[in-house]
Write a protein that holds these residues in place. Structure first.
Motif, PDB file in Angstrom:
ATOM      1  N   ILE A  39     -33.425  -9.054   5.457  1.00 40.56           N
ATOM      2  CA  ILE A  39     -32.607  -8.143   4.601  1.00 40.56           C
ATOM      3  C   ILE A  39     -32.087  -7.150   5.413  1.00 40.56           C
ATOM      4  CG2 ILE A  39     -32.256  -6.599   2.403  1.00 40.56           C
ATOM      5  CD1 ILE A  39     -34.617  -8.570   1.057  1.00 40.56           C
ATOM      6  N   ASP A  40     -33.036  -6.151   6.109  1.00 37.36           N
ATOM      7  CA  ASP A  40     -32.608  -4.931   6.734  1.00 37.36           C
ATOM      8  C   ASP A  40     -31.671  -5.257   7.962  1.00 37.36           C
ATOM      9  OD1 ASP A  40     -33.909  -3.765   4.802  1.00 37.36           O
ATOM     10  OD2 ASP A  40     -35.541  -3.077   6.083  1.00 37.36           O
ATOM     11  N   LEU A  41     -32.149  -6.157   8.645  1.00 36.52           N
ATOM     12  CA  LEU A  41     -31.423  -6.643  10.015  1.00 36.52           C
ATOM     13  C   LEU A  41     -30.137  -7.474   9.733  1.00 36.52           C
ATOM     14  CD1 LEU A  41     -34.407  -6.874  12.376  1.00 36.52           C
ATOM     15  CD2 LEU A  41     -32.960  -4.756  11.737  1.00 36.52           C
ATOM     16  N   TYR A  42     -30.285  -8.414   9.059  1.00 38.85           N
ATOM     17  CA  TYR A  42     -29.167  -9.393   9.004  1.00 38.85           C
ATOM     18  C   TYR A  42     -28.726  -9.741   7.738  1.00 38.85           C
ATOM     19  CZ  TYR A  42     -32.001 -10.516  13.037  1.00 38.85           C
ATOM     20  OH  TYR A  42     -32.991 -10.223  14.160  1.00 38.85           O
ATOM     21  N   GLU A  70     -20.412 -17.446   9.548  1.00 42.03           N
ATOM     22  CA  GLU A  70     -19.942 -16.617  10.439  1.00 42.03           C
ATOM     23  C   GLU A  70     -21.086 -15.811  10.826  1.00 42.03           C
ATOM     24  OE1 GLU A  70     -16.545 -13.004  10.629  1.00 42.03           O
ATOM     25  OE2 GLU A  70     -17.276 -13.850   8.695  1.00 42.03           O
ATOM     26  N   LEU A  71     -21.867 -15.351   9.769  1.00 43.35           N
ATOM     27  CA  LEU A  71     -23.260 -14.538  10.148  1.00 43.35           C
ATOM     28  C   LEU A  71     -24.063 -15.273  11.169  1.00 43.35           C
ATOM     29  CD1 LEU A  71     -25.238 -12.324   9.363  1.00 43.35           C
ATOM     30  CD2 LEU A  71     -26.099 -13.665   7.471  1.00 43.35           C
ATOM     31  N   TYR A  72     -24.394 -16.378  10.897  1.00 43.98           N
ATOM     32  CA  TYR A  72     -25.340 -17.061  11.842  1.00 43.98           C
ATOM     33  C   TYR A  72     -24.618 -17.176  13.242  1.00 43.98           C
ATOM     34  CZ  TYR A  72     -27.644 -18.282   7.494  1.00 43.98           C
ATOM     35  OH  TYR A  72     -27.913 -18.276   6.222  1.00 43.98           O
ATOM     36  N   ALA A  73     -23.302 -17.504  13.240  1.00 41.59           N
ATOM     37  CA  ALA A  73     -22.697 -17.536  14.309  1.00 41.59           C
ATOM     38  C   ALA A  73     -22.725 -16.038  15.342  1.00 41.59           C
ATOM     39  CB  ALA A  73     -21.025 -17.978  14.407  1.00 41.59           C
ATOM     40  N   ALA A  74     -22.638 -15.156  14.538  1.00 38.32           N
ATOM     41  CA  ALA A  74     -22.962 -13.717  15.245  1.00 38.32           C
ATOM     42  C   ALA A  74     -24.317 -13.438  15.612  1.00 38.32           C
ATOM     43  CB  ALA A  74     -22.428 -12.714  14.001  1.00 38.32           C
ATOM     44  N   MET A  75     -25.488 -13.891  14.800  1.00 35.91           N
ATOM     45  CA  MET A  75     -26.733 -13.914  15.161  1.00 35.91           C
ATOM     46  C   MET A  75     -26.903 -14.548  16.578  1.00 35.91           C
ATOM     47  SD  MET A  75     -28.530 -14.114  11.614  1.00 35.91           S
ATOM     48  CE  MET A  75     -30.121 -14.431  12.323  1.00 35.91           C
ATOM     49  N   ARG A  76     -26.362 -15.654  17.014  1.00 36.16           N
ATOM     50  CA  ARG A  76     -26.539 -16.314  17.953  1.00 36.16           C
ATOM     51  C   ARG A  76     -25.979 -15.721  18.992  1.00 36.16           C
ATOM     52  NH1 ARG A  76     -25.056 -20.675  14.138  1.00 36.16           N
ATOM     53  NH2 ARG A  76     -26.888 -22.036  13.825  1.00 36.16           N
TER      54      ARG A  76
END
Length: 502
Positions: free
Chosen positions: A118-121, A141-147
């Motif tokens: 929750i806090d980091l992503y 979009e979120l998972y693409a940014a995490m990668r």
């Protein structure tokens, strides 16, 4: 409820909004599409006709209107229309903490992992978006940014979502978040938290009719579902090919018994402080978290038993990975000898540190008695493998043993061991795979192997390791006490030299 076009132009004389009466509405790009719909009455019984919009096209407006009308009969959906994902994640987390306090909810480690997701992503990435407005594209979009985090692509991406993730990960609880790239397993865990939250938003809170995270991945990892990666043995042929090309044949590679013995000889001759942990892992394959989590009270050298009762993930002690992980490991004579020497060394370190020694009761610890971090074992393992490769490189250049030993600040005995045999790369966790493989190849009963490793079933053990164990069987001639040939031990007793390999 039919969509209509309107704008924000005002009458030049009255200053009133023209809305649907603006003469410029037929012009392309002027104004936007809106719609009103009949909503349940307010608590006071007043009529409500909320408006949605603006949308660029009439088609977009109709789609949103159809979606909203699907929840129009549910007053709670309207009450929650302004609830953001961040607010809902916090509300749901509070529920789960409350359940845990009754003893019926999640374990602390699971709650901590959810808190981190929750806090980091979750919150920095999508927390500002209303739950009713979320789509599958937001999560992609979120998972693409995490990668992209901590990878070369990060420098070229100036997206707002990546900036927020980087800012959130700068520090947490006063400590810097690790700077390694994020693996697919971590993304899957974050996805599990977000998927669960949106499922509750649909089924429990009735905020929206569907879960936008459904279908983001066809299966775990976004790829067609595959079986567990099975170990592959570092045969002489594969080692030769690796030395030429540098390519590793598979994700999970296992050393032969000769290679494992050579590594342990090298670690011992190098006077590596963590050698006893590597020895225990190579012989019986406890998980990394189990190694750093084992307490002294759970090790009995007199009874030759190691009880695995807990595991350490990050800085927190927890239960073992599975119920089957709660087990006893019988120890052979050589392992007992190594652990007795380790116990003696720890006593010497305690005397050296004096009052500064912080005894946390762990079998494996830092020199000052503090509990190890799990990553420390992997780090020391990688350092040894790299040093071994560097020593061999200097040997091929014609450097004498004495000079190499001075260069790498190690013993001449360690240099001699390294020069005998190449050690292809494996991960620290692959020592566990190697232990399983060698136990099976040595003829140890499958059920016993499964129990030693803490597997849930014998069938799992056989399915994962049977093939590579057959490949290794030619090298294994003795069971537990001596199934790893040791150059130093063989010389000490005047035995016939074991072939050094390639």
């Amino acid at each position: 409820m039919k969509p209509y076009k309107a704008c924000s132009c005002r009458d030049p004389e009255t200053k009133r909004l023209l809305g649907k009466k603006c003469s410029d509405l037929p012009k392309k790009g002027h104004g936007g599409w809106y719609a009103r719909y009949e909503a349940p009455p307010s608590a006071e019984g007043k009529r409500r006709q909320p408006r949605i919009g603006p949308y660029t096209t009439e088609t977009e407006c109709k789609k949103e209107l159809a979606r909203v009308l699907g929840t129009a009969a549910n007053p709670k959906a309207h009450d929650e229309r302004k609830t953001t994902l961040g607010e809902y994640l916090e509300r749901r987390y509070a529920w789960r903490v409350s359940e845990a306090e009754t003893g019926e909810g999640l374990k602390k480690s699971t709650l901590d992992a959810e808190r981190e997701a929750i806090d980091l992503y979750g919150k920095p990435g999508l927390g500002h978006i209303k739950v009713v407005d979320l789509t599958d594209e937001h999560f992609r979009e979120l998972y693409a940014a995490m990668r992209k985090l901590n990878r070369p692509e990060e420098k070229d991406d100036r997206s707002e979502i990546l900036r927020r993730l980087k800012e959130a990960r700068a520090t947490r609880h006063g400590r810097r978040v690790h700077t390694r790239p994020i693996g697919e397993s971590r993304i899957r865990r974050v996805h599990a938290v977000l998927h669960g939250a949106l499922t509750d938003a649909v089924k429990l809170s009735k905020i929206r009719p569907d879960n936008p995270t459904d279908g983001v991945w066809r299966s775990k990892g976004g790829k067609r579902k595959q079986g567990r990666a099975k170990p592959l043995l570092w045969t002489d042929e594969r080692v030769a090919a690796w030395e030429k090309s540098g390519n590793i044949p598979a994700k999970v590679m296992v050393w032969t018994s000769l290679q494992t013995g050579s590594f342990l000889d090298f670690a011992e001759a190098s006077e590596e402080r963590m050698y006893p942990a590597f020895h225990l892992d190579a012989y019986y394959g406890p998980r990394r978290g189990e190694l750093v989590g084992v307490d002294e009270k759970d090790l009995s050298l007199e009874r030759r038993r190691l009880h695995v009762l807990q595991s350490q993930s990050d800085d927190e002690l927890d239960d073992t990975k599975t119920e089957a992980g709660y087990r006893q490991i019988p120890l052979d004579d050589e392992t007992v000898r190594v652990l007795r020497a380790w116990h003696k060394r720890k006593l010497e370190e305690r005397l050296q540190w004096g009052e500064l020694y912080r005894d946390e009761g762990r079998v494996f610890c830092y020199e000052d008695g503090q509990a190890l971090k799990a990553e420390y074992l992997s780090s020391r393992f990688r350092i040894l493998i790299e040093r071994h490769a560097n020593i061999r490189a200097k040997g091929k250049e014609g450097w004498p043993v004495e000079r190499i030993a001075r260069k790498f600040r190690t013993s001449e005995a360690a240099v001699e061991v390294a020069l005998r045999m190449s050690l292809p790369p494996i991960r620290f966790h692959d020592l566990r795979h190697g232990a399983a493989t060698m136990l099976i190849a040595a003829g140890v009963d499958d059920k016993f192997v499964s129990e030693v490793l803490g597997h849930a079933s014998v069938s799992f053990t056989k399915d994962v390791y049977a093939v590579v164990a057959e490949e290794l069987a030619e090298d294994a001639t003795r069971k537990i006490a001596a199934f790893i040939p040791r150059q130093n031990r063989l010389k000490a007793v005047g035995a016939i030299n074991v072939p050094s390999g390639g």
